[in-house]
Motif scaffolding. Sequence first.
Motif, PDB file in Angstrom:
ATOM      1  N   GLY A  21       0.780  -1.231   0.000  1.00  0.00           N
ATOM      2  CA  GLY A  21       0.000   0.000   0.000  1.00  0.00           C
ATOM      3  C   GLY A  21       0.809   1.278   0.000  1.00  0.00           C
ATOM      4  O   GLY A  21       0.467   2.234  -0.697  1.00  0.00           O
ATOM      5  N   PHE A  22       1.895   1.314   0.766  1.00  0.00           N
ATOM      6  CA  PHE A  22       2.648   2.576   0.828  1.00  0.00           C
ATOM      7  C   PHE A  22       3.323   2.900  -0.491  1.00  0.00           C
ATOM      8  O   PHE A  22       3.683   4.049  -0.722  1.00  0.00           O
ATOM      9  N   SER A  23       3.463   1.914  -1.385  1.00  0.00           N
ATOM     10  CA  SER A  23       4.125   2.200  -2.668  1.00  0.00           C
ATOM     11  C   SER A  23       3.311   3.175  -3.509  1.00  0.00           C
ATOM     12  O   SER A  23       3.861   3.853  -4.377  1.00  0.00           O
ATOM     13  N   LEU A  24       2.012   3.280  -3.263  1.00  0.00           N
ATOM     14  CA  LEU A  24       1.196   4.251  -3.989  1.00  0.00           C
ATOM     15  C   LEU A  24       1.451   5.682  -3.523  1.00  0.00           C
ATOM     16  O   LEU A  24       1.072   6.636  -4.201  1.00  0.00           O
ATOM     17  N   LEU A  25       2.082   5.825  -2.369  1.00  0.00           N
ATOM     18  CA  LEU A  25       2.383   7.154  -1.845  1.00  0.00           C
ATOM     19  C   LEU A  25       3.737   7.674  -2.327  1.00  0.00           C
ATOM     20  O   LEU A  25       4.033   8.847  -2.175  1.00  0.00           O
ATOM     21  N   LEU A  26       4.543   6.770  -2.909  1.00  0.00           N
ATOM     22  CA  LEU A  26       5.892   7.145  -3.324  1.00  0.00           C
ATOM     23  C   LEU A  26       5.879   7.802  -4.704  1.00  0.00           C
ATOM     24  O   LEU A  26       5.101   7.414  -5.565  1.00  0.00           O
ATOM     25  N   PRO A  27       6.772   8.769  -4.926  1.00  0.00           N
ATOM     26  CA  PRO A  27       6.883   9.323  -6.283  1.00  0.00           C
ATOM     27  C   PRO A  27       7.487   8.259  -7.192  1.00  0.00           C
ATOM     28  O   PRO A  27       8.414   7.548  -6.809  1.00  0.00           O
TER      29      PRO A  27
END
Length: 136
Positions: free
Chosen positions: A78-84
């Motif tokens: 999930g946190f990968s969607l927050l990364l540029p």
Amino acid sequence: VVVAGPNNPLTRHRKLELADLLSEPWILDPINTDFGAMQAEVFRAAGLDPPRLTVAAPSITLRNELLATGRFLTVVVGFSLLLPRENPRLKALAVKRHHPRQPVGVTALKSRSLSPVAQMFIESVREWVKPLANNR
């Protein structure tokens, strides 16, 4: 989370079950890799067998290119969607989450203090994941 390209019609659905998506074309890591095993565990946590792979792709670049066509689905952290990243248009599908929690830790050597850079890294990671604690 389950993600698709921006042109996938499933991105317009407000409520999906993982079982409803099993017949869709999937891009997942090979099951004999760590991340592939974690992806398979997402389905098992929902009481399902993992879907039949359309494409086994350990390459994130290849996976993102295929997802951009709008035809495929995959599972990402999930946190990968927050990364540029190069392809920021991937969309999380509104799938009820049945995922196992994976512990993450930092190991330090006994009788050694952490460097200022290591301390800054740990603090940064804590700040990044704090919003995710509410998504349980």
